[in-house]
Motif scaffolding. Structure first.
Motif, PDB file in Angstrom:
ATOM      1  N   LEU A 265     -10.892   6.007 -13.734  1.00 53.29           N
ATOM      2  CA  LEU A 265     -11.993   6.960 -13.797  1.00 53.29           C
ATOM      3  C   LEU A 265     -11.607   8.162 -14.658  1.00 53.29           C
ATOM      4  O   LEU A 265     -12.400   8.632 -15.496  1.00 53.29           O
ATOM      5  CB  LEU A 265     -12.342   7.397 -12.375  1.00 53.29           C
ATOM      6  N   HIS A 266     -10.395   8.649 -14.489  1.00 48.71           N
ATOM      7  CA  HIS A 266      -9.907   9.776 -15.285  1.00 48.71           C
ATOM      8  C   HIS A 266      -9.825   9.413 -16.760  1.00 48.71           C
ATOM      9  O   HIS A 266     -10.254  10.176 -17.638  1.00 48.71           O
ATOM     10  CB  HIS A 266      -8.536  10.217 -14.773  1.00 48.71           C
ATOM     11  N   ASP A 267      -9.291   8.228 -17.055  1.00 47.90           N
ATOM     12  CA  ASP A 267      -9.073   7.862 -18.446  1.00 47.90           C
ATOM     13  C   ASP A 267     -10.381   7.538 -19.172  1.00 47.90           C
ATOM     14  O   ASP A 267     -10.491   7.748 -20.377  1.00 47.90           O
ATOM     15  CB  ASP A 267      -8.124   6.669 -18.526  1.00 47.90           C
ATOM     16  N   VAL A 268     -11.371   7.034 -18.437  1.00 50.30           N
ATOM     17  CA  VAL A 268     -12.659   6.712 -19.056  1.00 50.30           C
ATOM     18  C   VAL A 268     -13.543   7.948 -19.186  1.00 50.30           C
ATOM     19  O   VAL A 268     -14.210   8.148 -20.209  1.00 50.30           O
ATOM     20  CB  VAL A 268     -13.390   5.621 -18.247  1.00 50.30           C
ATOM     21  N   ARG A 269     -13.520   8.811 -18.181  1.00 53.11           N
ATOM     22  CA  ARG A 269     -14.461   9.930 -18.152  1.00 53.11           C
ATOM     23  C   ARG A 269     -13.816  11.303 -18.324  1.00 53.11           C
ATOM     24  O   ARG A 269     -14.521  12.308 -18.406  1.00 53.11           O
ATOM     25  CB  ARG A 269     -15.257   9.898 -16.848  1.00 53.11           C
ATOM     26  N   GLY A 270     -12.491  11.376 -18.322  1.00 52.71           N
ATOM     27  CA  GLY A 270     -11.814  12.646 -18.515  1.00 52.71           C
ATOM     28  C   GLY A 270     -11.594  13.396 -17.218  1.00 52.71           C
ATOM     29  O   GLY A 270     -11.767  12.865 -16.122  1.00 52.71           O
ATOM     30  N   GLU A 271     -11.193  14.661 -17.344  1.00 53.74           N
ATOM     31  CA  GLU A 271     -10.919  15.473 -16.169  1.00 53.74           C
ATOM     32  C   GLU A 271     -12.186  15.694 -15.358  1.00 53.74           C
ATOM     33  O   GLU A 271     -13.290  15.738 -15.901  1.00 53.74           O
ATOM     34  CB  GLU A 271     -10.321  16.814 -16.584  1.00 53.74           C
ATOM     35  N   GLY A 272     -12.011  15.845 -14.064  1.00 57.97           N
ATOM     36  CA  GLY A 272     -13.160  16.045 -13.195  1.00 57.97           C
ATOM     37  C   GLY A 272     -12.739  16.186 -11.752  1.00 57.97           C
ATOM     38  O   GLY A 272     -11.546  16.237 -11.425  1.00 57.97           O
ATOM     39  N   THR A 273     -13.728  16.245 -10.885  1.00 60.87           N
ATOM     40  CA  THR A 273     -13.532  16.527  -9.470  1.00 60.87           C
ATOM     41  C   THR A 273     -13.883  15.319  -8.617  1.00 60.87           C
ATOM     42  O   THR A 273     -14.794  14.547  -8.961  1.00 60.87           O
ATOM     43  CB  THR A 273     -14.408  17.725  -9.055  1.00 60.87           C
ATOM     44  N   VAL A 274     -13.168  15.171  -7.518  1.00 58.87           N
ATOM     45  CA  VAL A 274     -13.527  14.206  -6.481  1.00 58.87           C
ATOM     46  C   VAL A 274     -13.774  14.989  -5.208  1.00 58.87           C
ATOM     47  O   VAL A 274     -12.910  15.751  -4.756  1.00 58.87           O
ATOM     48  CB  VAL A 274     -12.415  13.164  -6.261  1.00 58.87           C
ATOM     49  N   LEU A 275     -14.949  14.840  -4.631  1.00 58.34           N
ATOM     50  CA  LEU A 275     -15.288  15.528  -3.395  1.00 58.34           C
ATOM     51  C   LEU A 275     -14.768  14.717  -2.215  1.00 58.34           C
ATOM     52  O   LEU A 275     -15.123  13.548  -2.048  1.00 58.34           O
ATOM     53  CB  LEU A 275     -16.802  15.717  -3.288  1.00 58.34           C
ATOM     54  N   THR A 276     -13.938  15.350  -1.404  1.00 56.74           N
ATOM     55  CA  THR A 276     -13.308  14.655  -0.289  1.00 56.74           C
ATOM     56  C   THR A 276     -13.248  15.595   0.908  1.00 56.74           C
ATOM     57  O   THR A 276     -13.984  16.583   0.959  1.00 56.74           O
ATOM     58  CB  THR A 276     -11.910  14.137  -0.702  1.00 56.74           C
ATOM     59  N   GLN A 277     -12.392  15.313   1.889  1.00 58.22           N
ATOM     60  CA  GLN A 277     -12.343  16.122   3.100  1.00 58.22           C
ATOM     61  C   GLN A 277     -10.900  16.395   3.496  1.00 58.22           C
ATOM     62  O   GLN A 277      -9.991  15.622   3.184  1.00 58.22           O
ATOM     63  CB  GLN A 277     -13.085  15.428   4.231  1.00 58.22           C
TER      64      GLN A 277
END
Length: 406
Positions: A42-54
């Protein structure tokens, strides 16, 4: 049995149990490594970003996010389901400047709440290019489903590891929803390609996984000396700990791998016996609900545990009003012969050595009051007690111990 045959057998077992296709299942050595492979893609295809977790989770559920170069953002949970609160999520992501690549749907202790899961799924669908990633670590082969009976998640993570539903101690699997090939064919191909190309573990890991049960049994009988020996064996590479020191600092201890054929065969056999396993847990959950239900508010039993038919929970959760109350209940249950546990107290269980690596700050704690309260008073009751009158007697003794603390 050949390696290809053992993999095919496990995929078939997973597909038969879940009503899905064998080709959408990808066995892994540990679920956390499969999650890492997915988040790395996911990082390599779409770049930096956030994952919402708990925060109300195990650190190994967040390690794959951090180690893949993505940023975890902690959301408030619903006290009734112990998973991300869809209503709170909508307000929380307002102003988020980084792209949200994924939202985690965690079935804590095996609680699956159809209405809440649908709400979270709809919230995620309203977010552009965001995946719903389902954490089924506590409920292998059970998945959130829509009104049509089909799985809701884009990616579903299942664990066969230590202290999980299956008695295998190792292994896991990643399921990829075939609809992803239509919505994002590049990401779908990258995910499948990476998981399919994972190597097998070497001879050392094959050996330590085979001897783990007997090794752990011997070490546990040695008391304090066993703990010292366990540490020495871990450093020598002769013992595989459930959670490595590096995994409490935001770093996985291995690159992703497939399981060994031996692990795959054990997992396939365990899935074949899963119905009896789940039925036994349901009966214990039903006893707890019946005997503790009148004190559900005082004990903080989540509504998702008490409504509908009993579910085959990995643990039966209680949330007392204070840590002191929780400790009193835990000690009383253990004295009565039930191994109560502190999951997830502290947060990111069993606690992390470097909170900054996980992005945990005072600001995070300040906006998660429900999570803070759950962590403070968490106690978990065992649900795997057997299926005879002795087991039912133990369950009743555990309930008596709990109620005796009120």
């Amino acid at each position: 049995m050949t390696e290809a045959t053992s993999t095919a057998r496990l995929r078939e077992a997973l597909a038969n149990r879940t009503g899905t296709r064998p080709q959408d299942w990808y066995p892994v050595f540990k679920a956390r490594y499969g999650m890492f492979a997915a988040f790395s893609a996911l990082h390599d295809v779409r770049g930096e970003g956030t994952v919402l977790t708990q925060l109300f989770t195990c650190c190994t559920a967040v390690d794959p996010i951090v180690d893949a170069g993505l940023t975890p953002r902690y959301e408030e949970v619903d006290a009734g389901t112990l998973s991300i609160d869809a209503k709170a999520l909508a307000d929380s992501v307002v102003g988020e400047t980084r792209p949200v690549h994924a939202v985690m749907l965690q079935h804590t202790f095996g609680i699956i709440d159809n209405a809440a899961d649908l709400d979270l799924s709809e919230a995620v669908r309203s977010m552009p290019r965001t995946l719903l990633v389902e954490d089924c670590a506590h409920c292998a082969c059970r998945m959130a489903r829509g009104d049509d009976g089909g799985p809701l998640a884009d990616v579903s993570v299942h664990s066969f590891g230590v202290e999980k539903i299956l008695p295998t101690r190792f292994g896991g699997a990643i399921w990829i929803n075939p609809r992803l090939a239509q919505s994002d064919p590049v990401l779908d191909a990258e995910l499948r390609g990476r998981l399919d190309a994972l190597p097998r573990p070497g001879a050392r890991l094959d050996f330590v996984t085979r001897v783990y049960v007997n090794e752990n049994r011997v070490l546990s009988r040695l008391g304090g000396l066993g703990g010292t020996l366990r540490g020495a064996l871990t450093r020598a590479g002769l013992y595989e700990p459930p959670i490595a020191d590096s995994e409490r600092a935001g770093k996985l201890s291995y690159a992703p791998m497939k399981p060994t054929p031996w692990i795959e065969d054990r997992a396939a056999d365990a899935i074949g016996a899963l119905h009896a396993n789940e039925e036994g847990r349901k009966r214990v959950v039903a006893i707890y609900r019946d005997l503790l239900g009148h004190a559900a508010d005082e004990l903080g039993i989540p509504s998702g545990v008490m409504t509908g038919r009993p579910q085959p929970l990995l643990r039966f959760p209680l949330f007392l009003k204070s840590t002191e109350d929780a400790e009193r209940v835990l000690k009383a249950v253990r004295a009565a012969g039930g191994y109560a546990e502190r999951w997830y107290r502290p947060e990111l269980f069993p606690g992390v050595s470097d909170p900054a690596a996980y992005g945990v700050t005072d600001e995070v704690h300040g906006r998660l009051p429900v999570t803070e309260g759950l962590v403070a008073g968490a106690v978990c009751l065992p649900t795997e007690l057997g299926d005879d009158e002795r087991a039912r007697t133990r369950a009743r003794a555990i309930c008596d111990a709990v109620l005796g603390c009120l």
